[in-house]
Design an enzyme around this catalytic site. Structure first.
Site, PDB file in Angstrom:
ATOM      1  N   ARG A 121       0.829  -1.224   0.000  1.00 16.14           N
ATOM      2  CA  ARG A 121       0.000   0.000   0.000  1.00 16.14           C
ATOM      3  C   ARG A 121       0.859   1.268   0.000  1.00 16.14           C
ATOM      4  NH1 ARG A 121      -4.835  -1.200   4.096  1.00 16.14           N
ATOM      5  NH2 ARG A 121      -5.580   0.769   3.238  1.00 16.14           N
ATOM      6  N   SER A 166      -7.892  11.769   2.416  1.00 17.72           N
ATOM      7  CA  SER A 166      -7.571  10.569   3.196  1.00 17.72           C
ATOM      8  C   SER A 166      -7.482  10.910   4.676  1.00 17.72           C
ATOM      9  CB  SER A 166      -6.237   9.974   2.734  1.00 17.72           C
ATOM     10  OG  SER A 166      -5.740   9.095   3.720  1.00 17.72           O
ATOM     11  N   ASP A 331     -15.374   3.083   2.412  1.00 23.37           N
ATOM     12  CA  ASP A 331     -15.268   1.668   2.807  1.00 23.37           C
ATOM     13  C   ASP A 331     -16.517   0.866   2.446  1.00 23.37           C
ATOM     14  OD1 ASP A 331     -12.734   1.999   3.785  1.00 23.37           O
ATOM     15  OD2 ASP A 331     -13.379   2.359   5.844  1.00 23.37           O
ATOM     16  N   LYS A 358      -6.865  -0.103  -1.210  1.00 23.64           N
ATOM     17  CA  LYS A 358      -7.378  -0.534   0.091  1.00 23.64           C
ATOM     18  C   LYS A 358      -6.794  -1.915   0.439  1.00 23.64           C
ATOM     19  CE  LYS A 358      -9.539   3.178   0.850  1.00 23.64           C
ATOM     20  NZ  LYS A 358      -9.021   4.058   1.904  1.00 23.64           N
TER      21      LYS A 358
HETATM   22  C1  S3P Z   1      -9.653   5.086   7.816  1.00 27.26           C
HETATM   23  C2  S3P Z   1      -9.697   5.883   6.721  1.00 27.26           C
HETATM   24  C3  S3P Z   1      -9.994   5.394   5.364  1.00 27.26           C
HETATM   25  C4  S3P Z   1     -10.626   4.025   5.388  1.00 27.26           C
HETATM   26  C5  S3P Z   1      -9.976   3.086   6.357  1.00 27.26           C
HETATM   27  C6  S3P Z   1      -9.962   3.656   7.764  1.00 27.26           C
HETATM   28  C7  S3P Z   1      -9.298   5.697   9.101  1.00 27.26           C
HETATM   29  O1  S3P Z   1      -8.803   5.394   4.633  1.00 27.26           O
HETATM   30  O2  S3P Z   1     -10.629   3.474   4.090  1.00 27.26           O
HETATM   31  O3  S3P Z   1     -10.657   1.846   6.383  1.00 27.26           O
HETATM   32  O4  S3P Z   1      -9.552   5.087  10.152  1.00 27.26           O
HETATM   33  O5  S3P Z   1      -8.761   6.810   9.093  1.00 27.26           O
HETATM   34  P1  S3P Z   1      -8.351   6.727   3.863  1.00 27.26           P
HETATM   35  O6  S3P Z   1      -8.800   7.857   4.678  1.00 27.26           O
HETATM   36  O7  S3P Z   1      -6.883   6.669   3.719  1.00 27.26           O
HETATM   37  O8  S3P Z   1      -9.095   6.682   2.552  1.00 27.26           O
END
Ligand code: S3P
Length: 450
Positions: A121, A166, A331, A358
């Site tokens: 990732r 993000s 998600d 992901k």
């Molecule tokens: C999350 C943010 C998301 C999500 C992940 C959990 C978090 O990722 O997809 O399952 O807890 O901050 P991104 O914000 O990088 O898209």
């Protein structure tokens, strides 16, 4: 482990859901940085949150878990102990990215590593801005393992634009910003989840969230919204401990919501579900598709909106998803795809290329898995197109090392014409360990085998 689903039963009754995964990660880590004892109830105990708790042990933070009650004694940002070996973040991007920010702020040298999947990732998105802040951090060609050296504290405050919205990147940089001199500004193209900001505010940190309109693409004259988060570092850094009952995870609820919508004769109730507007894009989409979902008993829990949901089986129609909604349901595309498979007509997802980064490439792996069940799904560069049917065929499909794909394929099987088997279903325990038991309690015919 395999899951075998025999379709045809309605889902009825009330189900209890696990605590929110994103909030559980933050609760544990932020409590470790606070001064004093924090206490949490309805903490998610799963594969990925265990990775976070074990990382905290490696950093010398004592914690105790009794059932779903977690207590953590924090000793302040600058009292983390350098770990004696590489920290294993398992399969958890949140653990790795948030820990990197906290360790950067604490100035603690460490190596952060994880599963083969996590090593695939993208990490440059946190490493580059952290380096700009003066953090001694290196990645391995843009991927984990991440090596943090001894950084000079205070760090430099930055004004950084995230190319992709993000919450993991934003949270990482906000944690580092706790140790920066002055105000750090982060600009995002979409409204990523704001649990970090809410929690830090309740710990006494000055974090603000704003929106600004920009002209966007000058040629196309499309106005764009920029989501701006600012953190002014407290000096000295002293975070107040937390007490919180965690909301049920909307992202886990999503699978049960879709399960009830597509299974004839179903009516279920889910209580205390997290309804943070940065997370509930799927709810809006489903209602627009014709879903019978009532939201009631709306309240606030530990600074987060929650509510109860009543969901009844509904005939859905296909839809199109793009823009800000993609971020607010980032998600939920696997759950959405299961719903779209039963909707009348075509559904289309675009501007969602981030799904390729992901727990799996969720465009490619989702479409391949759906096709294995007889659902017509076409991959696009930045999304997918799916043709709904009243009942997909069923069959055998692999979760592909992705908890949400495992759950989506299982749900898609609940009203299929033939039974469905999910291979590699043990991965579901990363976020929803009681998934099978919960579905069974609601009346579904789901059994596990080795
Ligand atoms: C999350 C943010 C998301 C999500 C992940 C959990 C978090 O990722 O997809 O399952 O807890 O901050 P991104 O914000 O990088 O898209």
């Amino acid at each position: 482990m395999r899951l075998h689903i025999t379709p045809g039963n309605p889902l009825r009754g009330e189900a209890s859901l696990p605590g929110d995964k994103s909030i559980s990660h933050r609760a544990a880590l932020f409590a470790a940085l606070a001064e004093g004892e924090s206490r949490f109830d309805h903490f998610l105990i799963s594969g990925v949150t265990r990775a976070m708790l074990e990382a905290l042990s490696a950093l010398g933070i004592p914690w105790k878990l009794h059932g779903e009650h977690l207590s953590i004694i924090g000793r302040g940002l600058h009292n983390l102990k350098p770990p004696s070996r590489a920290i294993d973040c398992g399969n958890s991007g949140t653990t790795m990215r948030l820990l990197a920010g906290a360790l950067a702020g604490a100035g603690v040298p460490a190596v952060l590593d994880g599963s083969q999947g996590l090593r695939m990732r993208p990490m440059r998105r946190i490493v580059a801005p952290l380096q700009e802040m003066g953090v001694a951090i290196q990645d391995d060609e843009g991927r984990a393992p991440l090596k943090l050296g001894v950084s000079q504290i205070p760090l430099r405050a930055i004004d950084h634009t995230l190319p992709v919205a993000s919450a993991q990147v934003k949270s990482c940089l906000l944690l580092a910003a706790l140790a920066a001199e002055g105000t750090t500004t982060l600009r995002e193209p979409g409204p990523s989840r704001d649990h970090t900001e809410r929690m830090l505010r309740s710990m006494g940190v000055n974090v603000t969230s704003d929106q600004a309109f920009t002209t966007g693409d000058v040629d196309l004259q499309v106005p764009k919204t920029e989501y701006i988060t600012r953190l002014t570092s407290p000096s000295p850094v002293a975070l107040a401990p937390l007490e919180m009952y965690l909301p049920a995870d909307f992202s886990s609820a999503a699978f049960l919501i879709v399960a009830a919508l597509i299974s004839p004769g179903s009516e279920i109730v889910l209580r205390g579900v997290g309804l943070n507007p940065t997370r509930t894009g799927l709810l809006e989409v489903l209602v627009e598709m014709g879903a019978d979902i009532q939201v009631y008993n709306q309240d606030e829990r530990g600074g987060e909106p929650v509510g109860d949901l009543r969901i009844c089986n509904s005939q859905l129609v296909g839809t199109q998803i793009c823009g800000d909604r993609v971020v607010r349901m980032i998600d939920e595309f696997p759950a959405f795809a299961a719903a779209a498979a039963y909707a009348e007509g075509e559904s289309e997802v675009s501007q969602a290329e981030e799904l390729r980064h992901k727990e799996s490439d969720r465009i490619s792996a989702l479409c391949a898995g759906l096709r294995a069940l007889g659902i017509s799904a076409r991959e696009r560069r930045d999304g997918f197109t799916l043709s709904g049917e009243h009942a997909p065929r069923g069959g055998i499909v692999d979760a592909g090392g992705d908890h949400r794909l495992g759950m989506a394929f299982a749900i898609a099987g609940l009203a299929a014409r033939e039974p469905v088997t999910i291979e590699g279903a043990q991965v579901i325990a990363e976020s929803f360990p009681a998934f099978t038991r919960t579905l069974t309690q609601l009346g579904a015919r789901v059994v596990q085998s080795q």
